[in-house]
Design an enzyme around this catalytic site. Structure first.
Site, short mmCIF file in Angstrom:
data_model
loop_
_atom_site.label_atom_id
_atom_site.label_comp_id
_atom_site.label_asym_id
_atom_site.label_seq_id
_atom_site.Cartn_x
_atom_site.Cartn_y
_atom_site.Cartn_z
N ARG A 108 0.82 -1.21 0.00
CA ARG A 108 0.00 0.00 0.00
C ARG A 108 0.85 1.25 0.00
NH1 ARG A 108 -3.98 -0.54 4.47
NH2 ARG A 108 -5.02 -1.80 2.91
N TYR A 109 1.94 1.21 0.75
CA TYR A 109 2.85 2.36 0.84
C TYR A 109 4.10 2.03 0.04
CZ TYR A 109 -0.19 3.12 4.87
OH TYR A 109 -1.29 3.29 5.68
N ARG B 204 7.11 0.16 2.11
CA ARG B 204 6.94 -0.96 3.03
C ARG B 204 5.81 -1.87 2.59
NH1 ARG B 204 5.27 3.82 4.95
NH2 ARG B 204 3.68 4.03 6.58
N CYS C 180 -3.59 -17.93 14.92
CA CYS C 180 -3.33 -17.07 16.07
C CYS C 180 -3.53 -17.89 17.34
CB CYS C 180 -4.29 -15.89 16.09
SG CYS C 180 -4.26 -14.92 14.57
N CYS D 214 -9.33 -13.23 17.98
CA CYS D 214 -9.96 -12.07 18.59
C CYS D 214 -11.28 -11.80 17.88
CB CYS D 214 -9.06 -10.86 18.46
SG CYS D 214 -7.38 -11.20 18.98
N CYS E 294 -11.24 -8.95 15.32
CA CYS E 294 -10.15 -8.97 14.33
C CYS E 294 -10.54 -8.35 12.99
CB CYS E 294 -9.70 -10.40 14.09
SG CYS E 294 -8.35 -10.49 12.90
N ARG F 243 -9.01 -8.99 10.29
CA ARG F 243 -8.88 -9.98 9.21
C ARG F 243 -9.68 -11.24 9.53
NH1 ARG F 243 -3.14 -8.41 9.47
NH2 ARG F 243 -2.98 -6.59 8.15
N ASP G 144 -11.99 -0.67 12.73
CA ASP G 144 -12.35 -0.58 11.31
C ASP G 144 -13.76 -1.12 11.09
OD1 ASP G 144 -9.87 0.39 10.10
OD2 ASP G 144 -9.02 -1.48 10.85
N ASP H 89 -8.07 3.51 9.53
CA ASP H 89 -7.75 3.17 8.15
C ASP H 89 -8.85 3.70 7.26
OD1 ASP H 89 -5.43 1.57 7.16
OD2 ASP H 89 -5.84 0.47 9.01
N LYS I 259 -3.66 4.73 6.48
CA LYS I 259 -3.98 5.22 7.81
C LYS I 259 -4.06 6.74 7.84
CE LYS I 259 -1.75 1.34 10.08
NZ LYS I 259 -1.24 0.78 8.81
C1 LIG Z 1 -0.63 -0.40 8.67
C2 LIG Z 1 0.01 -0.89 7.46
C3 LIG Z 1 1.39 -0.74 7.25
C4 LIG Z 1 2.31 -0.14 8.28
O1 LIG Z 1 2.06 1.18 8.51
P1 LIG Z 1 2.89 1.97 9.60
O2 LIG Z 1 2.24 3.28 9.67
O3 LIG Z 1 4.31 2.02 9.10
O4 LIG Z 1 2.83 1.19 10.86
C5 LIG Z 1 1.92 -1.20 6.08
N1 LIG Z 1 1.15 -1.74 5.12
C6 LIG Z 1 -0.17 -1.90 5.28
C7 LIG Z 1 -0.95 -2.52 4.20
C8 LIG Z 1 -0.79 -1.48 6.46
O5 LIG Z 1 -2.11 -1.64 6.61
S1 SF4 Z 2 -6.34 -9.37 15.92
FE1 SF4 Z 2 -6.71 -10.97 14.35
S2 SF4 Z 2 -4.70 -11.39 13.47
FE2 SF4 Z 2 -4.36 -10.31 15.41
S3 SF4 Z 2 -4.10 -11.95 16.95
FE3 SF4 Z 2 -6.26 -11.37 16.96
S4 SF4 Z 2 -7.24 -12.82 15.53
FE4 SF4 Z 2 -5.05 -12.86 15.12
#
Ligand SMILES: *Cc1c(COP(=O)(O)O)cnc(C)c1O
Ligand code: SF4
Length: 343
Positions: free
Chosen positions: A107-108, A111, A120, A124, A127, A129, A288, A325, A332
């Site tokens: 996305r960025y 990174r 996990c 959670c 979560c 995801r 989110d 997000d 973010k």
């Molecule tokens: C949150 C996130 C990051 C990391 O973002 P930081 O602001 O550096 O912590 C990188 N890629 C994705 C897709 C993210 O959702």
């Molecule tokens: S928030 Fe989601 S990915 Fe993170 S530990 Fe909990 S279940 Fe796993």
């Protein structure tokens, strides 16, 4: 409650809680019936929820529950409200669209996020995801991992790789060592970051052996997730101490959750406890709009009030950055302009 109290104090249960992390994971509760045997709830009420979103609570985290509906319970025990048609979507951040190869989100520019495990130590309920964690069909295949590493090799702009999940610490030491070694062999990857909840949900995972392996891959950063002071136990303290002693900078992303930590005093206590463990509060995430988590969402105002308190008490070191997000993969956004009322 009687059954629960009896089970939690039984010698077998105590032995399990002290066990090694593989044993603790193996003893995890994964069905509504097994959970109903430990906690005062109706299996039939939560079975449909567990059928939709996986249930996993290991004995260590289960034992942190003190009463029905408490902050640990809310994070781990399935809730019928997860099935409500809440108008939300399963992937609001559009991680799939920004995924050039399976398991990798770019996305960025500098990174990438690499999901190396979809398991996990606790699933959670809040979560982000929950559409994919715990689903064996969505686990990252070795071939996909090779493709993801190739992608990183070909993209020289990638200076930081974030290992995420699921939880990367659910990999065995050797498997994680191989991934980290492959990343370290790529010259343009300067920093590797590990996003994990294991120090909170299964601190026994942070063994001396794991830490010895991790410290060979510096510069390595870790970002943990603690959401409530009840999670800061002696065992979590040992886990963080071992990581900090290995020179790994520790951050924490806390998720703002209704009924768990949407209270300035709870957050102040949590941040203070984190700093004592040498964990720097990094992000406070506004929950989110993920399908099945609507009951956890708060007003943004709640977060702003908490931030105003944290900046004064316990002060700047304890104040994370309050972010949300943007839907559709926008990234973010800082919600808190910061410190205006103080300056
Ligand atoms: C949150 C996130 C990051 C990391 O973002 P930081 O602001 O550096 O912590 C990188 N890629 C994705 C897709 C993210 O959702
Ligand atoms: S928030 Fe989601 S990915 Fe993170 S530990 Fe909990 S279940 Fe796993």
């Amino acid at each position: 409650m009687n059954t629960k109290a009896k089970r939690l104090s039984s010698p077998i249960f105590r032995a399990r809680v002290r066990g090694d992390w593989h044993e603790l994971l193996a003893a995890s509760i994964r069905t509504a019936a097994a959970l109903a045997a430990q906690l005062p709830l109706e299996a039939s009420a939560i079975a449909p929820v567990a059928a939709r979103y996986p249930l996993c609570i290991n004995p260590y985290f289960l034992k942190l529950i003190r009463s029905p509906g408490d902050p640990i319970w809310r994070q781990a025990v399935p809730d019928v409200r997860e099935l409500e048609a809440d108008g939300m979507v399963s992937d609001p951040l559009d991680e799939k669209r920004q995924s050039p190869v399976p398991g990798l989100t770019h996305r960025y520019p500098d990174r990438v996020l690499l999901t190396v495990s979809n398991r996990c130590a606790v699933y959670c309920r809040h979560c982000l995801r929950k559409r994919m964690v715990g689903d064996p069909a969505q686990a990252l295949h070795p071939a996909a991992l090779r493709d993801a590493l190739d992608y990183i090799r070909r993209h020289r702009a990638v200076r930081e790789v974030i290992l995420s999940g699921g939880d990367p610490l659910l990999l065995e030491d050797e498997a994680l060592d191989r991934v980290l070694g492959s990343l370290r062999a790529i010259a343009h990857v300067q920093v590797v970051r590990l996003h994990t909840r294991a120090p909170c949900t299964l601190p026994q995972r942070v063994t001396p052996g794991l830490v010895r392996m991790l410290r060979r891959h510096h510069p390595l950063h870790m970002v943990l997730q603690f959401n409530h002071p009840l999670e800061i136990t002696a065992q979590a303290g040992v886990a963080c101490h071992r990581l900090a002693q290995a020179g790994i900078p520790l951050g924490c992303q806390t998720v703002l959750l209704r009924g768990v930590n949407d209270d300035p005093q709870v957050m102040a206590d949590l941040m203070r406890a984190l700093l004592r463990l040498r964990v720097k509060p990094y992000y406070l995430h506004h929950a989110d709009p993920v399908c099945g988590t609507a009951h956890f969402r708060t007003a943004i105002d709640t977060g702003l009030r908490i931030m105003a308190r944290l900046r004064l008490d316990p002060g700047g070191m304890a104040a994370p950055c309050y972010v949300a997000d943007l839907p559709g993969g926008g990234g973010k956004t800082v919600l808190d302009p910061g410190g205006v009322e103080r300056l």
